[in-house]
Design a protein around this motif. Structure first.
Motif, PDB file in Angstrom:
ATOM      1  N   TRP A  29      -2.866  46.439 -33.460  1.00  0.00           N
ATOM      2  CA  TRP A  29      -3.427  46.671 -34.790  1.00  0.00           C
ATOM      3  C   TRP A  29      -2.553  47.698 -35.491  1.00  0.00           C
ATOM      4  O   TRP A  29      -2.187  48.722 -34.913  1.00  0.00           O
ATOM      5  N   ASP A  70      -6.485  51.026 -45.242  1.00  0.00           N
ATOM      6  CA  ASP A  70      -5.312  50.185 -45.227  1.00  0.00           C
ATOM      7  C   ASP A  70      -4.991  49.660 -46.607  1.00  0.00           C
ATOM      8  O   ASP A  70      -5.812  49.652 -47.501  1.00  0.00           O
ATOM      9  N   ALA A  89      -4.843  43.255 -47.668  1.00  0.00           N
ATOM     10  CA  ALA A  89      -4.169  42.213 -46.901  1.00  0.00           C
ATOM     11  C   ALA A  89      -3.244  41.425 -47.809  1.00  0.00           C
ATOM     12  O   ALA A  89      -3.610  41.040 -48.908  1.00  0.00           O
ATOM     13  N   HIS A 120      -3.737  39.973 -35.252  1.00  0.00           N
ATOM     14  CA  HIS A 120      -4.532  39.653 -36.439  1.00  0.00           C
ATOM     15  C   HIS A 120      -3.585  39.363 -37.594  1.00  0.00           C
ATOM     16  O   HIS A 120      -2.784  40.215 -37.999  1.00  0.00           O
ATOM     17  N   ASN A 142      -3.671  41.590 -40.878  1.00  0.00           N
ATOM     18  CA  ASN A 142      -3.329  42.983 -40.617  1.00  0.00           C
ATOM     19  C   ASN A 142      -1.850  43.179 -40.315  1.00  0.00           C
ATOM     20  O   ASN A 142      -1.270  44.203 -40.687  1.00  0.00           O
ATOM     21  N   THR A 143      -1.204  42.212 -39.692  1.00  0.00           N
ATOM     22  CA  THR A 143       0.099  42.456 -39.076  1.00  0.00           C
ATOM     23  C   THR A 143       1.257  41.696 -39.714  1.00  0.00           C
ATOM     24  O   THR A 143       2.399  42.129 -39.631  1.00  0.00           O
ATOM     25  N   SER A 192      -8.812  47.943 -33.640  1.00  0.00           N
ATOM     26  CA  SER A 192      -9.089  48.215 -35.048  1.00  0.00           C
ATOM     27  C   SER A 192      -9.984  49.439 -35.218  1.00  0.00           C
ATOM     28  O   SER A 192      -9.821  50.223 -36.154  1.00  0.00           O
TER      29      SER A 192
END
Length: 962
Positions: free
Chosen positions: A625, A698, A701, A746, A749-750, A927
């Motif tokens: 994560w 964060d 996305a 994920h 996320n990545t 996460s």
């Protein structure tokens, strides 16, 4: 419970060789214009030569507000690509377009030292000479990546959903339900919004038991998507409700600070221009209100003293924000030919119309939508169960009641905790605000661990402010010690300037002081250095104004200094009615807090996959994560922190869950990982003076696209982070070579920093670290399998429902049956190496008791106590579990991808609970560890805390400011 063998997806795909073209007017931008705009934009940049693109995001927002008929398909103009980015069904009048572009150029370089350069650029650009050109667009064209995935042109992400929306608006009959109809209108979208949006208008309304009227509209959105290793273009259609904010108090309507609030507007006259061919848009334009701290009032986002709106001569002005917020309900009805509707968000407080739709509304709405599909575009076949490995189930032993099984589970949990502690007591702390919450917290701990009512209580001395008591439980497996003390001034807001403006030294000093307070209040850490848990109750986040005074970040650091991990609980609002439900909710909240706190200590049961010998006995699970910390948070440092978690089901309790310390390169126990992550949140000494924005976590996305604008240069921040991540991933993979490994990643996320995970780059049974060529997965270890998880963010996975067509006896018609079943799903007739599966769960949480055929807008029959009554469910929360996409990206040549998809699905199991986890357990653990890197307020589910009437009331009383 009925077992469904198929699920239906709100997903549509073209038939083989299907073709669909549509005509649009486009606005080509000559090369001279592109280069001239780039030259202007580069003025003032630190590294102008590395920039080759011009941002058009603010122009897109202006178009969305004042020219909703124009479709923008890009967020940046790349000067090297001769491609138009503006499209429209009919040409926009020349005077309107010229005014908008001229205003945007002024905004491109608004600094006073560049005013002369802007004037010179405008003289050379001469936007009035630009001409619209008609162009036929092939809406189903697509290339295919080396991995076999559809890769459509970027412009289709906007134009294909837009063309589909046109067909829906052209249906001969409106959507009809029992008791009424909905007429839909288009809503202007920006490229970042992706797709098309349709909204029913006029709005529906609901009158609650207190006589208040609440307004809502039905919502349809269509987006273009793709699935790994499939050459099909896919359209996902999402149905829901849009709720309108209308309830005001003496200070008007409350809008949450530090965020923009969307306002939908429908005008019977054009906003700009007076040429004869200029017609009003039939759809909604969208503008945004934002609080201006310098003016001390709400303003339109592109307005203000230096804003773009001030440079335009509007045919009709936008509503004055003060008037709109004073009487929002009146603007829902056409006033002087202008309708304005403020979008409700949970941060505004409660709403009488609850969120979401159940299949009872979604199914007929989708059936109506499907009438608009062009020839060659059709719904994908219903998915079937992927149960080749999940078919066999371990049956509970006969004679055991549910209560007996629950007692056995709790006894096992106590045994595992005792084993992890080496026979030492489980020492916990609860720092509470109110006595009711203290009592609820104690009872919740008893429930979570299955402890008896029999306790031993020891009063603590009042010296050093440590008054309280220690409550002890003894079981045959485990001894538990719970220290209870008032949280007191630790829960107060940090002492910072009231206007929210501060120096870094001010924030640093306030956080350091609170950390010292925490250490002084707490007993010393255990002699063996074992990490313990503190549950800390603080005030609700609305009590901390400005937001930067929220003490959670400082408390987390302070408790880390004292050798504790922390779990936060917020003080619930006082209720005057429905006390029984409030008490139940409080109990559930504290049970969740203790469960999550035990998770932080590494006391988390790993799901039994129950897949037998098909899975190697020593298989370990790992998850990655990424946490991207922003410079405007309280750490004042932008940083990338990769978090990797490893789960070994067969290991001893203390070593079962470990995390990768990216600085030392070793695996450490999970609670120690959390403590080390908190160390990375130290504040810098460098001085920064600024007004802190939202302490967010964060970045949003990213969409499935390559950003060719800012930060795309070889030495930019994104490129540097990609290189650093590739190096870290290689170290982690090397540390996992010792046994078979399932690595869970994920997508949303990545993938921005690991581009191989993007649909455009992923290839089966290969792995590619940034800056290196793609290689066979076996080169990273013979036992490595990689699974990519994708959730519903951005409508990237479709809405769904269990479906069965049941023929009635003595009838030629069919009645559709629907539900929300748990299962692993795949397309019918797929081959043995099929890699993409869907994982679903049954209803859970607040919406678990809502009927599947519940309706927001139609009366339905309901049987209660053998009596049939008519009911409507406008005020019921319709929570639908999202479909989780499981892609087996890489496995061995002899592996069955369905096995590893089934294992990933089973890792979503939650002990003692039927509903599945939102993600597989290793990803959940990774996460959640992000809470120790970022100062978030997300320890608690937000819906019960935010969706309450106290928000508007606090604003009216002057407790909460705009």
């Amino acid at each position: 419970m009925k077992r469904y063998e198929t699920i239906r997806l709100a997903r549509y795909a073209p038939a083989p060789k299907a073709d669909w073209t549509s005509s649009y007017h486009t606005l080509p931008l000559p090369e001279f214009h592109r280069k001239r705009l780039l030259h202007l934009y580069r003025l003032g940049l630190k590294r102008p030569d590395t920039c080759r693109s011009v941002p058009v995001g603010r122009l897109n927002s202006l178009l969305q507000a004042l020219a909703p008929e124009v479709i923008s398909v890009a967020k940046w103009i790349d000067v090297t690509r001769d491609e138009p980015w503006l499209y429209a069904r009919t040409p926009v009048p020349r005077d309107v377009l010229s005014a908008l572009l001229t205003t945007w150029v002024h905004d491109l370089r608004p600094e006073s030292e560049h005013r002369q350069a802007v004037r010179e650029a405008l003289r050379e650009l001469r936007f009035s000479t630009l001409r619209w050109e008609k162009r036929s667009i092939s809406l189903l064209s697509s290339a295919t990546t080396p991995g076999g995935t559809a890769h459509p042109p970027d412009l289709l992400y906007q134009l294909l959903p837009d063309a589909l929306a046109d067909r829906v608006l052209g249906l001969p009959e409106p959507f009809t339900y029992e008791g009424g109809t909905f007429a839909f209108h288009r809503v202007a979208r920006r490229p970042g919004d992706r797709g098309a949006e349709l909204l029913s208008w006029p709005p529906g309304h609901h009158i609650d038991r207190d006589g208040q009227t609440w307004y809502f509209s039905a919502l349809l959105t269509a987006t273009l998507q793709s699935v790994p290793f499939s050459s099909d273009l896919l359209i996902h259609v999402r149905s829901g409700v849009r709720r309108w904010a209308t309830q005001t108090g003496q200070h008007g309507l409350y809008l949450p600070p530090r965020r923009a609030t969307s306002v939908y507007m429908l005008s019977d006259a054009p906003w700009l221009g007076d040429s004869p061919g200029n017609q009003p848009s039939a759809g909604f334009s969208v503008s945004r209100l934002r609080y201006d701290s310098e003016l001390g009032a709400h303003c339109w986002e592109n307005g203000g003293p230096e804003g773009m709106l001030t440079r335009l001569r509007l045919s009709r002005p936008l509503p004055a924000p003060s008037q709109l917020l004073r009487s929002p309900e009146g603007w829902l009805r056409r006033a002087d030919g202008l309708t304005a509707a403020i979008v409700h968000s949970t941060a505004m407080g409660s709403h009488g119309v609850k969120a979401g739709l159940m299949p009872g509304d979604r199914v007929p709405l989708m059936q109506w939508f499907e009438q608009a599909l062009p020839e060659g575009l059709m719904r994908v076949p219903d998915n079937v169960r992927a149960d080749r490995y999940l078919r066999s189930r371990r049956r509970p032993r006969r004679g055991n009641s549910p209560a007996d099984r629950k007692a056995e589970e709790l006894a096992t949990l106590r045994q595992e905790v005792a084993a992890a502690l080496g026979g030492e007591p489980l020492r916990l702390e609860f720092l509470w605000l109110t006595e009711p919450n203290r009592d609820a917290g104690v009872q919740a701990l008893r429930t979570v661990l299955g402890l008896t009512k029999e306790t031993e209580t020891v009063e603590l001395d009042e010296e050093a402010g440590r008054a309280g008591e220690v409550v002890c439980w003894r079981t045959s497996e485990l001894m538990v010690e719970l220290r209870l003390t008032r949280v007191g001034e630790l829960a107060d807001g940090l002492p910072l300037p009231a206007d929210g403006r501060m120096k870094t030294s001010d924030l640093h000093a306030a956080i350091s002081a609170r950390r010292d307070q925490v250490v002084q209040r707490l007993p010393k850490a255990t002699a063996d250095g074992r990490v313990t848990l503190a549950l800390v109750e603080i005030h609700r986040k609305k009590a901390y104004t400005p937001r930067s005074t929220d003490p959670k970040f400082a408390l987390r650091l302070g408790f880390r200094d004292a050798g504790r991990v922390t779990q936060f609980a917020t003080n619930a609002q006082q209720v005057t009615h429905g006390r029984s439900k409030a008490d139940d909710a409080r109990s559930k909240k504290f049970e969740s807090c203790w469960t999550d706190g035990l998770r932080q200590l590494g006391h988390r049961t790993v799901p039994d996959h129950r897949l037998g010998e098909a899975v190697p006995a020593d298989t370990q699970y790992a998850a990655l994560w990424l946490v991207r910390r922003r410079r405007d948070g309280p750490t004042r440092q932008a940083d990338l922190v990769p978090i990797a978690v490893r789960v070994r089901p067969d290991a001893a309790a203390a070593e079962r869950i470990t995390g990768w310390d990216h600085r030392s390169g070793v695996w450490v126990p999970y609670p120690e990982l959390l403590m080390r992550l908190a160390e990375s949140a130290e504040l810098p000494a460098a001085e920064i003076t600024e007004s802190p924005s939202e302490w967010n976590v964060d970045e949003p996305a990213d969409q499935e696209e390559d950003n060719f604008g800012a930060d795309a240069e070889p030495d930019g921040r994104t490129e540097q982070q990609r290189r650093a991540l590739a190096s870290t991933v290689q170290e982690i993979l090397y540390g996992l070579r010792d046994r078979p490994t399932l690595l869970l990643l994920h997508a949303q996320n990545t993938r921005q920093l690991w581009p191989w995970l993007q649909n455009a780059h992923i290839q089966p049974d290969m792995i590619q670290l940034h800056g290196q060529p793609a290689q066979r997965i076996a080169l990273q270890g013979s036992g490595l399998r990689v699974v990519r998880i994708r959730d519903h963010t951005g409508t990237e996975t479709p809405q769904w429902w269990g479906h069965e067509a049941l023929s009635r006896e003595n009838s030629d018609t069919e009645e559709d049956r629907f539900g929300l079943p748990t299962g692993l799903w795949k397309p019918p007739g797929c081959g043995p190496r099929h890699r993409v599966f869907g994982s679903t769960s049954e209803k859970a949480g607040p919406g678990a008791t809502v009927a599947v055929n519940a309706s927001r807008w139609a009366l339905r029959s309901s049987t209660r106590n053998e009596t049939t009554v008519m009911t409507i469910d406008t005020d019921k929360l319709a929570w639908n579990p999202a479909l989780l996409e499981i892609t087996v990206a890489a496995c061995g040549p002899d592996d069955d991808p369905e096995l590893w998809a089934a294992l990933s699905h089973r890792l979503r199991q939650s002990p003692g609970r039927a509903p599945l986890l939102a993600l597989p357990l290793p990803l959940i653990l990774a996460s959640k560890a992000a809470e120790y890197v970022l100062p978030t307020t997300q320890d608690q589910p937000s819906e019960p805390d935010e969706d309450d009437g106290a928000v508007q009331l606090s604003f009216d009383l002057g407790v909460t400011t705009g």
